[in-house]
Design an enzyme around this catalytic site. Structure first.
Site, PDB file in Angstrom:
ATOM      1  N   THR A   1      60.764  67.942 -24.805  1.00  0.00           N
ATOM      2  CA  THR A   1      59.732  66.963 -25.201  1.00  0.00           C
ATOM      3  C   THR A   1      58.776  67.633 -26.179  1.00  0.00           C
ATOM      4  O   THR A   1      58.416  68.802 -25.989  1.00  0.00           O
ATOM      5  CB  THR A   1      58.950  66.410 -23.981  1.00  0.00           C
ATOM      6  OG1 THR A   1      57.759  65.769 -24.449  1.00  0.00           O
ATOM      7  CG2 THR A   1      58.538  67.489 -22.996  1.00  0.00           C
TER       8      THR A   1
ATOM      9  N   ASP B   1      59.145  64.643 -18.060  1.00  0.00           N
ATOM     10  CA  ASP B   1      58.839  64.502 -16.630  1.00  0.00           C
ATOM     11  C   ASP B   1      59.470  63.262 -16.000  1.00  0.00           C
ATOM     12  O   ASP B   1      59.925  63.313 -14.848  1.00  0.00           O
ATOM     13  CB  ASP B   1      57.331  64.563 -16.379  1.00  0.00           C
ATOM     14  CG  ASP B   1      56.561  63.530 -17.166  1.00  0.00           C
ATOM     15  OD1 ASP B   1      57.150  62.899 -18.069  1.00  0.00           O
ATOM     16  OD2 ASP B   1      55.365  63.347 -16.884  1.00  0.00           O
TER      17      ASP B   1
ATOM     18  N   ARG C   1      50.794  62.136 -26.397  1.00  0.00           N
ATOM     19  CA  ARG C   1      50.460  61.226 -25.278  1.00  0.00           C
ATOM     20  C   ARG C   1      49.159  61.644 -24.603  1.00  0.00           C
ATOM     21  O   ARG C   1      48.133  61.640 -25.248  1.00  0.00           O
ATOM     22  CB  ARG C   1      51.618  61.128 -24.294  1.00  0.00           C
ATOM     23  CG  ARG C   1      52.642  60.124 -24.754  1.00  0.00           C
ATOM     24  CD  ARG C   1      53.619  59.839 -23.673  1.00  0.00           C
ATOM     25  NE  ARG C   1      54.111  61.065 -23.074  1.00  0.00           N
ATOM     26  CZ  ARG C   1      55.073  61.127 -22.184  1.00  0.00           C
ATOM     27  NH1 ARG C   1      55.630  60.017 -21.787  1.00  0.00           N
ATOM     28  NH2 ARG C   1      55.484  62.259 -21.705  1.00  0.00           N
TER      29      ARG C   1
ATOM     30  N   ASP D   1      55.766  67.068 -26.463  1.00  0.00           N
ATOM     31  CA  ASP D   1      54.393  67.087 -25.944  1.00  0.00           C
ATOM     32  C   ASP D   1      53.981  68.407 -25.277  1.00  0.00           C
ATOM     33  O   ASP D   1      52.791  68.641 -25.077  1.00  0.00           O
ATOM     34  CB  ASP D   1      54.199  65.951 -24.933  1.00  0.00           C
ATOM     35  CG  ASP D   1      54.472  64.589 -25.551  1.00  0.00           C
ATOM     36  OD1 ASP D   1      54.343  64.480 -26.781  1.00  0.00           O
ATOM     37  OD2 ASP D   1      54.805  63.659 -24.812  1.00  0.00           O
TER      38      ASP D   1
ATOM     39  N   GLY E   1      62.186  60.354 -24.481  1.00  0.00           N
ATOM     40  CA  GLY E   1      61.943  60.474 -25.921  1.00  0.00           C
ATOM     41  C   GLY E   1      62.746  61.635 -26.515  1.00  0.00           C
ATOM     42  O   GLY E   1      62.892  62.669 -25.866  1.00  0.00           O
TER      43      GLY E   1
ATOM     44  N   ARG F   1      65.658  54.916 -22.365  1.00  0.00           N
ATOM     45  CA  ARG F   1      64.832  54.755 -21.166  1.00  0.00           C
ATOM     46  C   ARG F   1      65.547  53.680 -20.351  1.00  0.00           C
ATOM     47  O   ARG F   1      65.792  52.598 -20.848  1.00  0.00           O
ATOM     48  CB  ARG F   1      63.419  54.330 -21.559  1.00  0.00           C
ATOM     49  CG  ARG F   1      62.802  55.322 -22.560  1.00  0.00           C
ATOM     50  CD  ARG F   1      61.297  55.235 -22.604  1.00  0.00           C
ATOM     51  NE  ARG F   1      60.769  55.940 -23.766  1.00  0.00           N
ATOM     52  CZ  ARG F   1      60.295  57.190 -23.736  1.00  0.00           C
ATOM     53  NH1 ARG F   1      60.290  57.884 -22.622  1.00  0.00           N
ATOM     54  NH2 ARG F   1      59.816  57.743 -24.832  1.00  0.00           N
TER      55      ARG F   1
ATOM     56  N   ASP G   1      54.017  69.143 -22.254  1.00  0.00           N
ATOM     57  CA  ASP G   1      53.164  68.833 -21.102  1.00  0.00           C
ATOM     58  C   ASP G   1      53.838  69.117 -19.759  1.00  0.00           C
ATOM     59  O   ASP G   1      53.559  68.436 -18.774  1.00  0.00           O
ATOM     60  CB  ASP G   1      52.719  67.359 -21.177  1.00  0.00           C
ATOM     61  CG  ASP G   1      53.895  66.401 -21.252  1.00  0.00           C
ATOM     62  OD1 ASP G   1      55.037  66.864 -21.437  1.00  0.00           O
ATOM     63  OD2 ASP G   1      53.672  65.189 -21.131  1.00  0.00           O
TER      64      ASP G   1
HETATM   65  P1  ATP Z   1      59.129  61.794 -22.711  1.00  0.00           P
HETATM   66  O1  ATP Z   1      58.251  62.918 -22.174  1.00  0.00           O
HETATM   67  O2  ATP Z   1      59.622  62.109 -24.060  1.00  0.00           O
HETATM   68  O3  ATP Z   1      58.552  60.418 -22.588  1.00  0.00           O
HETATM   69  P2  ATP Z   1      60.505  61.335 -20.260  1.00  0.00           P
HETATM   70  O4  ATP Z   1      61.711  61.964 -19.670  1.00  0.00           O
HETATM   71  O5  ATP Z   1      59.208  61.575 -19.525  1.00  0.00           O
HETATM   72  O6  ATP Z   1      60.433  61.777 -21.762  1.00  0.00           O
HETATM   73  P3  ATP Z   1      60.535  58.564 -19.370  1.00  0.00           P
HETATM   74  O7  ATP Z   1      60.743  57.311 -20.140  1.00  0.00           O
HETATM   75  O8  ATP Z   1      59.296  58.705 -18.577  1.00  0.00           O
HETATM   76  O9  ATP Z   1      60.740  59.754 -20.401  1.00  0.00           O
HETATM   77  O10 ATP Z   1      61.772  58.720 -18.348  1.00  0.00           O
HETATM   78  C1  ATP Z   1      63.107  58.634 -18.815  1.00  0.00           C
HETATM   79  C2  ATP Z   1      63.954  57.887 -17.822  1.00  0.00           C
HETATM   80  O11 ATP Z   1      63.972  58.571 -16.558  1.00  0.00           O
HETATM   81  C3  ATP Z   1      63.451  56.490 -17.471  1.00  0.00           C
HETATM   82  O12 ATP Z   1      63.793  55.534 -18.452  1.00  0.00           O
HETATM   83  C4  ATP Z   1      64.183  56.233 -16.149  1.00  0.00           C
HETATM   84  O13 ATP Z   1      65.501  55.858 -16.393  1.00  0.00           O
HETATM   85  C5  ATP Z   1      64.170  57.626 -15.520  1.00  0.00           C
HETATM   86  N1  ATP Z   1      63.071  57.665 -14.544  1.00  0.00           N
HETATM   87  C6  ATP Z   1      61.763  57.918 -14.759  1.00  0.00           C
HETATM   88  N2  ATP Z   1      61.031  57.817 -13.627  1.00  0.00           N
HETATM   89  C7  ATP Z   1      61.911  57.466 -12.653  1.00  0.00           C
HETATM   90  C8  ATP Z   1      61.792  57.180 -11.252  1.00  0.00           C
HETATM   91  N3  ATP Z   1      60.618  57.236 -10.632  1.00  0.00           N
HETATM   92  N4  ATP Z   1      62.918  56.860 -10.587  1.00  0.00           N
HETATM   93  C9  ATP Z   1      64.112  56.812 -11.214  1.00  0.00           C
HETATM   94  N5  ATP Z   1      64.287  57.052 -12.528  1.00  0.00           N
HETATM   95  C10 ATP Z   1      63.214  57.371 -13.240  1.00  0.00           C
END
Ligand code: ATP
Length: 317
Positions: free
Chosen positions: A120, A97, A166, A122, A5, A66, A124
């Site tokens: 982020t 994360d 979230r 959040d 995000g 994503r 978090d």
């Molecule tokens: P936000 O906190 O804003 O949601 P985020 O980084 O947690 O941000 P996610 O959609 O959870 O957002 O993760 C971003 C991208 O990281 C995913 O679309 C994927 O490409 C990659 N990713 C997440 N988890 C994994 C995993 N277990 N293995 C490989 N790639 C991953």
């Protein structure tokens, strides 16, 4: 790259990484659209002027995504092939994360140094007191609450304002204190509806002119509409309204706090890589740069500060 995000201040972090690299004579490339860009080779060299005039802009000019493909081994092999093709040596990922989990896996599979920068709204993530975008989101939410209060007090209404976060209540707690809410409900605590009703009854007895309750998304009691319905069923004398702030909390120009945080973390990420650090997230703890292993940053649960709840309670009489 920026991934997951978007958050206000991501551009400031990209700028800081790019300029710190150039300062240290390191060639730097931007990967567009998160891991998808690494898989498709959407990669471009960034120069000192590529990041001009982005410090104050919300969103991310590198775009974010994503990527489901990166979750697969085949996808990560493609990403690695592009990584080598561009002769890259290390990866800086600005995200949350999920993005860090992906970075950690990629680093282990292909022995690539990675550093994460927490971006982020959040807040978090453990390993940093604040994440990039959190302060801006809280300011946006508090400003919206101020505006809602004008209406709430003119009509003696009770407003339920739902904020983002979230599963985390950080935005709710900060915007509730900053916006002078009578109560806040967060996902981390089991808050019985009777307690909220008592609080509102007490306020009514004290002739409170306006009541604003901040609800974090993901609360155990339901969303803002569910909670408003439960209160309406018990306190029918209140004129109740619900406002869900939604995505407007993600956008906008980053606050100075977020710009400074992003700038410090961006420089520290580059300096960490130069010092041979990898699989770490760079953060700020007690106003000092701190590097935390990525697997700790994503596993350890960051807790809300009970002190803030105490302050909010004292002030909501
Ligand atoms: P936000 O906190 O804003 O949601 P985020 O980084 O947690 O941000 P996610 O959609 O959870 O957002 O993760 C971003 C991208 O990281 C995913 O679309 C994927 O490409 C990659 N990713 C997440 N988890 C994994 C995993 N277990 N293995 C490989 N790639 C991953």
């Amino acid at each position: 790259m920026t991934s997951g995000g978007d958050a206000p201040g991501m551009n400031a972090a990209v700028r800081a990484v790019v300029r710190a690299c150039i300062y240290y004579d390191i060639q730097v490339f931007g990967i567009y659209k998160g891991y998808d860009g690494l898989i498709s080779g959407n990669i471009e060299e960034l120069r000192v002027r590529s990041v001009a005039n982005i410090l104050s802009r919300g969103g991310t000019f590198l775009l974010s995504a994503r990527s489901d493909e990166f979750r697969t081994k085949e996808g990560r092999i493609k990403a690695y092939e592009n990584f080598k093709k561009h002769e890259l040596d290390a990866l800086v990922v600005i995200g949350g994360d999920g993005s860090f989990t992906g970075a950690d896996i990629f680093s282990r599979e292909f022995d690539i140094p990675v550093i994460g920068i927490p971006g982020t709204i959040d807040n978090d993530l453990a390993g940093t007191d604040f994440t990039i975008g959190f302060d801006t989101a809280c300011n946006t939410a508090a400003e919206a609450i101020d505006k809602i209060r004008d209406t709430a007090s003119s009509h003696e209404r009770l407003f339920f304002v739902e904020v983002m976060g979230r599963d985390a209540g950080f935005i709710a707690v900060n915007s509730a204190i900053g916006g002078g809410a009578v109560a806040m409900i967060v996902p981390e605590h089991n808050y019985p509806i009777e307690k909220l009703i008592k609080r509102l009854q007490k306020g009514a007895a004290n002739q409170k002119a306006s009541n604003i309750v901040v609800i974090a998304e993901g609360c155990q009691l339901g969303n803002a509409y569910d909670i408003a319905d439960q209160v309406k069923a018990k306190l029918d004398y209140f004129d109740i309204r619900v406002t869900v702030l939604g995505h407007l909390q993600r956008g906008g120009s980053p606050t100075t706090m977020d710009r400074v945080l992003a700038s410090r973390l961006g420089v520290a990420a580059v300096e960490g890589l130069r010092d041979g650090k990898s699989k770490v997230m760079v953060g700020i703890i007690n106003n000092k740069i701190a590097y935390t292993p990525i697997n700790e940053a994503i596993k350890i649960e960051k807790r809300l500060d009970p002190e803030e709840f105490r302050v909010a309670k004292i002030l909501s009489i």
